[in-house]
Design a protein around this motif. Structure first.
Motif, short mmCIF file in Angstrom:
data_model
loop_
_atom_site.label_atom_id
_atom_site.label_comp_id
_atom_site.label_asym_id
_atom_site.label_seq_id
_atom_site.Cartn_x
_atom_site.Cartn_y
_atom_site.Cartn_z
N LEU A 1 0.85 -1.19 0.00
CA LEU A 1 0.00 0.00 0.00
C LEU A 1 0.89 1.24 0.00
N LEU A 2 0.95 1.95 -1.14
CA LEU A 2 1.78 3.14 -1.26
C LEU A 2 1.18 4.30 -0.47
N ALA A 3 2.02 4.96 0.34
CA ALA A 3 1.61 6.13 1.11
C ALA A 3 2.86 6.92 1.46
N ALA A 4 2.69 8.16 1.80
CA ALA A 4 3.83 9.03 2.11
C ALA A 4 4.57 8.53 3.35
N ALA A 5 5.88 8.66 3.33
CA ALA A 5 6.67 8.31 4.51
C ALA A 5 6.18 9.15 5.70
N GLY A 6 6.07 8.52 6.85
CA GLY A 6 5.56 9.20 8.04
C GLY A 6 4.05 9.08 8.21
N SER A 7 3.35 8.48 7.23
CA SER A 7 1.89 8.28 7.35
C SER A 7 1.59 7.33 8.52
N THR A 8 0.58 7.65 9.29
CA THR A 8 0.21 6.81 10.45
C THR A 8 -0.39 5.49 9.99
N VAL A 9 0.08 4.42 10.62
CA VAL A 9 -0.45 3.09 10.35
C VAL A 9 -1.28 2.67 11.56
N TYR A 10 -2.53 2.24 11.30
CA TYR A 10 -3.45 1.89 12.38
C TYR A 10 -3.61 0.36 12.50
N ILE B 1 -0.24 2.14 15.40
CA ILE B 1 0.81 1.13 15.51
C ILE B 1 2.19 1.76 15.29
N GLY B 2 2.28 2.66 14.34
CA GLY B 2 3.53 3.33 14.02
C GLY B 2 3.34 4.18 12.78
#
Length: 225
Positions: free
Chosen positions: A125-134, A186-187
């Protein structure tokens, strides 16, 4: 003279009984049977009165009904206290993302980082670095491991034999043994993990059911695909 009449009358009665002895016996038997039936009916009525729980303050049908209602109410209260188990489904894991490489069970797909063809056991799943992962679903953190290749990897065990593995993380906020709920942080997505780096910053998500790799996309809620 009077005595003679009495004797004569007695003889007549005796003679009558002798002539009609069978009828007399039949009448006597009928009377005896009727008396026995009457006695039996009276005794049966008395027994029923004794056994009937509605007599003399016994527990009646209404009391039984009330007892059943009370028991049903208790059962309903117990059911209300026990919430039914949720069906496993991957919830919102990132606020914004684009699906890049999907899960491949046996089909070979090209890995742009390693420059070779191989199966892909997860969903990228592509997303910007630093995006919150739940957290994708309620569960218990099984392990948290960090290395330079995968960044930080978090494995969460869920009910029903499901287990999610999230790789390429940073700044993880959970530890092994932590109880987590769907939607908990989660991070964040790592900016420098080396695995699959040619694709750009992304979350690598894997899912197993009873120890077997399955396609995470098949378990994502419709609005989160």
């Amino acid at each position: 003279m009077k005595k003679a009449n009495q004797e004569g009358g007695g003889n007549k009665v005796l003679a009558f009984f002798k002539r009609n002895i069978y009828f007399v016996l039949i009448i006597v038997c009928v009377l005896a049977i009727g008396t026995m039936i009457t006695i039996a009916a009276v005794n049966g009525s008395n027994d029923k009165t004794t056994e009937d729980p509605t007599v003399n303050g016994g527990v009646g049908d209404d009391d039984d009904v009330n007892g059943d209602v009370d028991n049903d109410k208790d059962d309903e209260d117990g059911e209300d206290d026990e919430k039914p188990a949720k069906t496993f489904a991957i919830g919102t894991i990132l606020d914004n993302y684009t699906v890049d490489i999907g899960f491949s069970n046996t089909e070979l797909v090209f890995n742009p980082t390693m420059q070779h063809w191989a199966t892909h056991e997860g969903l990228d799943l592509l997303a910007a670095a630093g995006s919150t992962v739940y957290c994708p679903f309620d569960g218990t953190v099984k392990s948290v491991d960090t290395d330079t290749f995968y960044g930080t990897t978090v494995v969460i065990s869920h009910e029903g034999g499901f287990e999610t593995t999230m790789r390429l993380l940073d700044d993880v906020t959970v530890t092994a043994g932590s109880e987590v709920k769907e939607g908990d942080k989660i991070g964040v997505i790592s900016a420098d993990a080396l695995a699959e780096i040619a694709q750009g910053a992304h979350l690598h998500l894997e899912l197993t059911k009873d120890g077997v790799k399955v396609d995470p996309a098949q378990y994502m809620r419709e609005g989160d695909k």
